[in-house]
Design a protein around this motif. Structure first.
Motif, PDB file in Angstrom:
ATOM      1  N   PHE A 270      10.390   2.001  31.499  1.00 47.62           N
ATOM      2  CA  PHE A 270      10.188   3.065  30.428  1.00 47.62           C
ATOM      3  C   PHE A 270       8.935   3.818  30.363  1.00 47.62           C
ATOM      4  N   LYS A 271       7.806   2.982  30.864  1.00 48.53           N
ATOM      5  CA  LYS A 271       6.496   3.423  30.761  1.00 48.53           C
ATOM      6  C   LYS A 271       6.327   4.956  31.356  1.00 48.53           C
ATOM      7  N   VAL A 272       6.994   5.327  32.125  1.00 49.51           N
ATOM      8  CA  VAL A 272       6.740   6.596  32.807  1.00 49.51           C
ATOM      9  C   VAL A 272       6.830   7.648  32.003  1.00 49.51           C
ATOM     10  N   ARG A 273       7.418   7.732  30.539  1.00 53.61           N
ATOM     11  CA  ARG A 273       7.641   8.571  29.748  1.00 53.61           C
ATOM     12  C   ARG A 273       6.231   8.522  28.998  1.00 53.61           C
ATOM     13  N   GLY A 274       5.672   7.759  28.758  1.00 59.01           N
ATOM     14  CA  GLY A 274       4.385   7.748  27.965  1.00 59.01           C
ATOM     15  C   GLY A 274       3.082   8.485  29.039  1.00 59.01           C
ATOM     16  N   GLY A 275       3.607   7.919  30.450  1.00 61.17           N
ATOM     17  CA  GLY A 275       2.520   8.833  31.281  1.00 61.17           C
ATOM     18  C   GLY A 275       2.620  10.143  31.343  1.00 61.17           C
ATOM     19  N   ILE A 276       3.946  10.570  31.226  1.00 56.24           N
ATOM     20  CA  ILE A 276       4.132  12.044  31.344  1.00 56.24           C
ATOM     21  C   ILE A 276       3.438  12.702  30.130  1.00 56.24           C
ATOM     22  N   VAL A 277       3.626  11.905  28.993  1.00 60.26           N
ATOM     23  CA  VAL A 277       3.058  12.663  27.708  1.00 60.26           C
ATOM     24  C   VAL A 277       1.728  12.653  27.887  1.00 60.26           C
ATOM     25  N   TYR A 278       1.025  11.539  28.098  1.00 62.11           N
ATOM     26  CA  TYR A 278      -0.324  11.303  28.237  1.00 62.11           C
ATOM     27  C   TYR A 278      -1.255  12.276  29.259  1.00 62.11           C
ATOM     28  N   PHE A 279      -0.327  12.712  30.384  1.00 64.25           N
ATOM     29  CA  PHE A 279      -1.255  13.664  31.069  1.00 64.25           C
ATOM     30  C   PHE A 279      -1.027  15.167  30.923  1.00 64.25           C
ATOM     31  N   ASP A 280      -0.028  15.452  30.038  1.00 58.56           N
ATOM     32  CA  ASP A 280       0.277  16.692  29.871  1.00 58.56           C
ATOM     33  C   ASP A 280      -0.954  17.418  29.211  1.00 58.56           C
ATOM     34  N   GLY A 281      -1.356  18.491  29.876  1.00 55.53           N
ATOM     35  CA  GLY A 281      -2.762  19.375  29.606  1.00 55.53           C
ATOM     36  C   GLY A 281      -3.973  18.462  29.551  1.00 55.53           C
ATOM     37  N   LEU A 282      -3.940  17.355  30.043  1.00 57.33           N
ATOM     38  CA  LEU A 282      -5.116  16.580  30.327  1.00 57.33           C
ATOM     39  C   LEU A 282      -6.165  17.179  31.239  1.00 57.33           C
TER      40      LEU A 282
ATOM     41  N   SER B 206      -3.505   0.868  26.844  1.00 56.93           N
ATOM     42  CA  SER B 206      -2.037   0.821  27.139  1.00 56.93           C
ATOM     43  C   SER B 206      -0.965   0.911  25.842  1.00 56.93           C
ATOM     44  N   PHE B 207      -1.917   0.979  24.894  1.00 53.53           N
ATOM     45  CA  PHE B 207      -1.277   1.669  23.598  1.00 53.53           C
ATOM     46  C   PHE B 207      -2.254   2.930  22.861  1.00 53.53           C
ATOM     47  N   ALA B 208      -1.651   3.972  22.867  1.00 54.14           N
ATOM     48  CA  ALA B 208      -2.349   5.093  22.287  1.00 54.14           C
ATOM     49  C   ALA B 208      -1.291   5.998  21.777  1.00 54.14           C
ATOM     50  N   PRO B 209      -1.527   6.969  20.889  1.00 50.93           N
ATOM     51  CA  PRO B 209      -0.483   7.974  20.469  1.00 50.93           C
ATOM     52  C   PRO B 209       0.205   8.761  21.415  1.00 50.93           C
ATOM     53  N   PRO B 210      -0.270   9.359  22.446  1.00 50.85           N
ATOM     54  CA  PRO B 210       0.551  10.108  23.410  1.00 50.85           C
ATOM     55  C   PRO B 210       1.430   9.080  24.088  1.00 50.85           C
ATOM     56  N   LEU B 211       0.965   7.855  24.446  1.00 52.88           N
ATOM     57  CA  LEU B 211       1.758   6.933  25.024  1.00 52.88           C
ATOM     58  C   LEU B 211       3.138   6.472  24.254  1.00 52.88           C
ATOM     59  N   VAL B 212       2.712   6.155  22.978  1.00 50.31           N
ATOM     60  CA  VAL B 212       3.547   5.825  21.996  1.00 50.31           C
ATOM     61  C   VAL B 212       4.850   6.937  21.981  1.00 50.31           C
ATOM     62  N   LYS B 213       4.413   8.212  21.517  1.00 54.87           N
ATOM     63  CA  LYS B 213       5.304   9.343  21.425  1.00 54.87           C
ATOM     64  C   LYS B 213       6.045   9.585  22.669  1.00 54.87           C
ATOM     65  N   GLY B 214       5.417   9.354  23.894  1.00 60.00           N
ATOM     66  CA  GLY B 214       6.147   9.399  25.039  1.00 60.00           C
ATOM     67  C   GLY B 214       7.339   8.215  25.233  1.00 60.00           C
TER      68      GLY B 214
END
Length: 311
Positions: free
Chosen positions: A50-62, A141-149
């Protein structure tokens, strides 16, 4: 932490990378537990978790020269996958003795690996210091973009399967369970969210009982995705407000749940991925006749560990 509109936007972003993962009601699991059991198959993502969802959101626009993080495996694979798509170098710190196959998967995704420390929390401290020393961005490993993802899997599940009485989710550092709680609340549902930890790595269970952060001296479990000693205060705050309870399971119970997933669904689960089913099996009397979901959060278990522990 985010609105429903923002969560739906994250879901649309993730759809550009892979389709929604399935959720199936498995009759043999129902017979085993005495309730209707829906399994959310987060083992069916591009990284097997499941974690890949958080990674995608975290890197979006980074915009970054490079990202550093620590992991036992699935978070690192997530960042490596998303970092490669974004063209941003990723360095991952893992503890000594980490999963050989998860290490190989992170390298295959393009990550640079550093081995440091005896456990995840020691690796996490080193990763933060390494990032600061080299002017790189530290990804917790815990941050708002990761949780949202990762909350997008809960959004998919809760919309696809209405009327769930309960949802069992494993707890490592807390992004998964917090995502489930927040998605449930945004949808205005009454589904119980039940956390699951190992008896040998129960920092969140102790913290939930105490109502405050409780650190443990060690985290000893074969279910490495749950092997944390130090709870995240922000995650604990959400869990205290929104979780029904935290159930602890032994490694033997997790082993039996891995076997059950294989025999009843022919899906391979890693330890953390099987822990929710282990908790449901433990609570089968309490859940009799109810409509319940378990999160099979990942299937990345080393072959040698599978042979030694499960077979």
């Amino acid at each position: 932490m985010f609105t429903l509109t923002e969560l739906e936007a994250a879901e649309a972003l993730i759809r550009r990378h892979f389709p929604a993962t399935p959720q199936f009601a498995w009759p043999l699991l129902a017979a085993r537990t005495g309730c209707e059991v829906w399994v959310k198959h987060e083992n069916h993502t591009p990284t097997g978790a499941f974690k890949v969802r958080g990674g995608i959101v975290y890197f979006d626009g980074l915009r970054s020269r490079g990202v550093v993080s620590a992991t036992r495996g699935n978070h690192g694979q997530s960042l490596a996958y998303a970092g490669a798509k974004a063209g941003i170098p990723v360095t991952i710190v893992v503890p000594h003795g980490n999963s050989v196959e998860k290490n190989a998967a992170m390298r295959a995704q393009g990550a640079r690996l550093i081995e440091h420390g005896a456990d995840f929390d020691a690796a996490r401290a080193f990763a933060a210091a390494h990032a600061a020393e080299h002017g790189l961005d530290f990804a917790p490993s815990f941050a708002p973009p990761l949780v949202k993802g990762v909350a997008t899997y809960a959004l998919e599940l809760l919309r696809a399967v209405p009327g769930l009485d309960a949802l069992y989710v494993p707890v490592g550092l807390g992004s998964g369970i917090c995502g489930c709680i927040l998605a449930r609340d945004l949808l205005g549902l009454s589904t119980e969210v039940i956390g699951v930890q190992s008896t040998g790595a129960d920092a969140y269970a102790q913290s939930f009982a105490a109502g405050r952060v409780v650190e443990t001296a060690q985290a000893v479990t074969r279910a490495d995705g749950m092997a944390t000693r130090i709870p995240d205060p922000g995650a604990l705050e959400i869990i205290l407000k929104g979780a029904a309870r935290i159930v602890t399971v032994t490694d033997d119970e997790v082993r039996d749940a891995i076997r059950a997933y294989w025999t009843d669904t022919h899906n391979l689960a890693e330890g953390a991925g099987a822990a929710p089913l282990a908790a449901l099996m433990q609570e089968r009397t309490r859940m009799a006749g109810k409509r319940v979901a378990t999160i099979l959060c990942g299937g990345n278990i080393d072959l040698d560990l599978f042979r030694e522990w499960v077979l």
